[in-house]
Motif scaffolding. Structure first.
Motif, PDB file in Angstrom:
ATOM      1  N   PRO A  17       0.836  -1.199   0.000  1.00 17.48           N
ATOM      2  CA  PRO A  17       0.000   0.000   0.000  1.00 17.48           C
ATOM      3  C   PRO A  17       0.879   1.259   0.000  1.00 17.48           C
ATOM      4  O   PRO A  17       1.981   1.257   0.557  1.00 17.48           O
ATOM      5  CB  PRO A  17      -0.798  -0.116   1.299  1.00 17.48           C
ATOM      6  CG  PRO A  17       0.013  -1.011   2.180  1.00 17.48           C
ATOM      7  CD  PRO A  17       0.743  -1.962   1.275  1.00 17.48           C
ATOM      8  N   ASN A  18       0.414   2.282  -0.665  1.00 19.00           N
ATOM      9  CA  ASN A  18       1.114   3.577  -0.696  1.00 19.00           C
ATOM     10  C   ASN A  18       2.577   3.454  -1.116  1.00 19.00           C
ATOM     11  O   ASN A  18       3.475   3.912  -0.408  1.00 19.00           O
ATOM     12  CB  ASN A  18       1.017   4.260   0.670  1.00 19.00           C
ATOM     13  CG  ASN A  18      -0.406   4.420   1.133  1.00 19.00           C
ATOM     14  OD1 ASN A  18      -1.280   4.807   0.367  1.00 19.00           O
ATOM     15  ND2 ASN A  18      -0.659   4.093   2.403  1.00 19.00           N
ATOM     16  N   PRO A  19       2.865   2.859  -2.267  1.00 24.71           N
ATOM     17  CA  PRO A  19       4.269   2.675  -2.665  1.00 24.71           C
ATOM     18  C   PRO A  19       5.014   3.990  -2.852  1.00 24.71           C
ATOM     19  O   PRO A  19       6.221   4.064  -2.614  1.00 24.71           O
ATOM     20  CB  PRO A  19       4.168   1.902  -3.979  1.00 24.71           C
ATOM     21  CG  PRO A  19       2.800   2.203  -4.496  1.00 24.71           C
ATOM     22  CD  PRO A  19       1.937   2.326  -3.289  1.00 24.71           C
ATOM     23  N   VAL A  20       4.317   5.039  -3.247  1.00 18.95           N
ATOM     24  CA  VAL A  20       4.995   6.314  -3.497  1.00 18.95           C
ATOM     25  C   VAL A  20       5.578   6.880  -2.205  1.00 18.95           C
ATOM     26  O   VAL A  20       6.655   7.492  -2.216  1.00 18.95           O
ATOM     27  CB  VAL A  20       4.031   7.315  -4.168  1.00 18.95           C
ATOM     28  CG1 VAL A  20       4.653   8.714  -4.220  1.00 18.95           C
ATOM     29  CG2 VAL A  20       3.698   6.844  -5.578  1.00 18.95           C
ATOM     30  N   ASP A  21       4.912   6.691  -1.083  1.00 22.62           N
ATOM     31  CA  ASP A  21       5.446   7.172   0.193  1.00 22.62           C
ATOM     32  C   ASP A  21       6.808   6.550   0.473  1.00 22.62           C
ATOM     33  O   ASP A  21       7.750   7.244   0.898  1.00 22.62           O
ATOM     34  CB  ASP A  21       4.483   6.834   1.336  1.00 22.62           C
ATOM     35  CG  ASP A  21       3.176   7.612   1.255  1.00 22.62           C
ATOM     36  OD1 ASP A  21       3.125   8.593   0.483  1.00 22.62           O
ATOM     37  OD2 ASP A  21       2.227   7.237   1.959  1.00 22.62           O
ATOM     38  N   MET A  22       6.925   5.245   0.234  1.00 20.52           N
ATOM     39  CA  MET A  22       8.191   4.556   0.479  1.00 20.52           C
ATOM     40  C   MET A  22       9.254   4.989  -0.522  1.00 20.52           C
ATOM     41  O   MET A  22      10.422   5.183  -0.163  1.00 20.52           O
ATOM     42  CB  MET A  22       7.972   3.044   0.419  1.00 20.52           C
ATOM     43  CG  MET A  22       6.975   2.522   1.453  1.00 20.52           C
ATOM     44  SD  MET A  22       6.605   0.768   1.261  1.00 20.52           S
ATOM     45  CE  MET A  22       8.207   0.054   1.667  1.00 20.52           C
ATOM     46  N   LEU A  23       8.859   5.158  -1.774  1.00 21.47           N
ATOM     47  CA  LEU A  23       9.832   5.571  -2.782  1.00 21.47           C
ATOM     48  C   LEU A  23      10.300   7.008  -2.549  1.00 21.47           C
ATOM     49  O   LEU A  23      11.482   7.322  -2.728  1.00 21.47           O
ATOM     50  CB  LEU A  23       9.217   5.436  -4.175  1.00 21.47           C
ATOM     51  CG  LEU A  23       8.922   4.005  -4.625  1.00 21.47           C
ATOM     52  CD1 LEU A  23       8.147   3.999  -5.931  1.00 21.47           C
ATOM     53  CD2 LEU A  23      10.218   3.195  -4.761  1.00 21.47           C
ATOM     54  N   ALA A  24       9.396   7.877  -2.149  1.00 21.68           N
ATOM     55  CA  ALA A  24       9.781   9.264  -1.868  1.00 21.68           C
ATOM     56  C   ALA A  24      10.772   9.333  -0.711  1.00 21.68           C
ATOM     57  O   ALA A  24      11.709  10.141  -0.726  1.00 21.68           O
ATOM     58  CB  ALA A  24       8.536  10.098  -1.567  1.00 21.68           C
TER      59      ALA A  24
END
Length: 379
Positions: A17-24
């Motif tokens: 879930p929310n992959p962009v949060d981890m990538l950011a």
């Protein structure tokens, strides 16, 4: 003190879930450009919409893949992210839609204008390169790449065609959250980092040749080879049953065409229901095709990437690797060996439906840019 790496990279499973949060969090802030290479299993529209918001201030280029090149080499079901910090890179990027209706002169003029503007913005950055991401089912890569090369002049160009695993059903791109098909994206980059654009393959032409005697170039379909049904004749030359031709056969027995002094792969995608050969790249009547054999893929890749590190190892290699190379590695049970080499040389990127280098669209290559440590730390 270890020098700071110029490129920033990160990856997550496409199911979190929310992959962009981890990538950011992995990429950090003050980025001029972010590239996302996403498994076709990902929710592409949701991913790219979130990325456009999560990487505010940066252009976000994204595409679906035929597999990912990540922290463990060949990977699947991942989203791989690459960030270009403003401290080391100045970037201009844009999208090109409706690839079958390109206004060539307008595109060339735009490229020239963007090159000049980029030079004015970053006169002290002396390294430069450009890359493209293009719809791998558009059938327009050759035309696009030729036009781009004209407009880019001396700037080295490479690129990769978006994939859809081994399904060949739907390939997607996104520019700043706008999901597209039959489209491409171009990034022109200047940098404080030395760079080297490259393209490599492990194939050697044999003496077995064949002539395309009937073809439909617009759809990359070959009807006849040597005046015989195409799949039948190709299989005969291999000593195989035409009913048993499959993607693994095509990966193991590629055909090449000679352009100038160099041979380039014209990879076969599949056999049609009526026994024709459908290719990944341009094919024309009268073209002479040559069967190629493989060098040892592991030894060749290791040597080629070692040569890129002769005067110092790259910080990172952004690489676009043909799906057929991945399939070939799997067929000869060398996937882990290839992955180890990619991991050791810090290669990130994705598996493609085709690659671009200079003004050419090619297949069965690893193409990309080696980015070396910045010449000096920047404040």
């Amino acid at each position: 003190m270890q020098p700071l790496k110029a490129l920033r990279t990160g990856q997550v499973s496409c199911f979190v879930p929310n992959p962009v949060d981890m990538l950011a969090q992995a990429l950090g802030e003050d980025l001029g450009l972010v590239c996302l290479f996403a498994s076709p299993e990902a929710d592409f529209e949701a991913l790219t919409s979130a990325a456009n918001a999560g990487f505010a201030g940066a252009d976000v280029l994204a595409c679906t893949t035929a597999g990912e090149l990540g922290a463990q080499g060949y990977e699947d079901s991942q989203i791989v992210a690459v960030g270009f910090p403003r401290a080391y890179f100045e970037v201009t990027s844009f999208a090109i839609e409706d690839l079958d209706r390109i206004d060539e002169q307008a595109l060339i003029d735009r490229l020239i204008h963007q090159r000049l503007d980029l030079t004015r913005r970053a006169p002290d950055m002396v390294s430069e390169f450009a890359f493209t991401l293009v719809d791998g089912l558009s059938l327009r890569e050759e035309h696009l790449t030729a036009v781009l090369a004209s407009g880019l002049g001396p700037i080295p160009l490479f690129g990769g065609s978006a994939g859809d695993g081994t399904e060949f059903g739907e390939t997607l791109l996104s520019f700043n959250g706008n999901v597209m098909q039959n489209a491409a994206m171009v990034a022109i980059v200047r940098s404080h980092c030395p760079v080297q654009v490259f393209s490599l393959d492990h194939l050697v032409p044999t003496d077995i040749r064949m002539v395309v005697t009937s073809a439909s170039p617009d759809t990359r379909i070959v009807h006849e080879i040597n005046a015989e049904p195409a799949a039948f004749e190709y299989a005969r030359l291999l000593g195989k049953d035409p009913n048993q031709l499959d993607p693994f056969t095509f990966a193991a027995h590629p055909v090449v065409v000679k352009l100038g002094d160099t041979h380039h792969v014209r990879a076969i995608q599949r056999v049609s229901d009526t026994g024709e050969l459908v290719f990944f790249s341009a094919i024309n009547e009268g073209m002479v095709l040559t069967l190629a054999r493989h060098q040892d893929m592991v030894a060749h890749l290791d040597q080629a990437l070692d040569e890129l590190a002769e005067d110092g190892a790259p910080d990172q290699i952004l690489g676009f690797d043909c799906l057929l190379r991945r399939m070939d590695a799997g067929q000869v049970q060398k996937t882990r060996d290839i992955s180890d080499i990619l991991q050791r040389h810090n290669v990130v990127g994705f598996s493609t439906y085709g690659e671009q280098i200079g003004g050419l669209h090619v297949n069965q290559t690893l193409t990309g840019v080696a980015i070396y440590p910045p010449r000096a730390p920047l404040d």
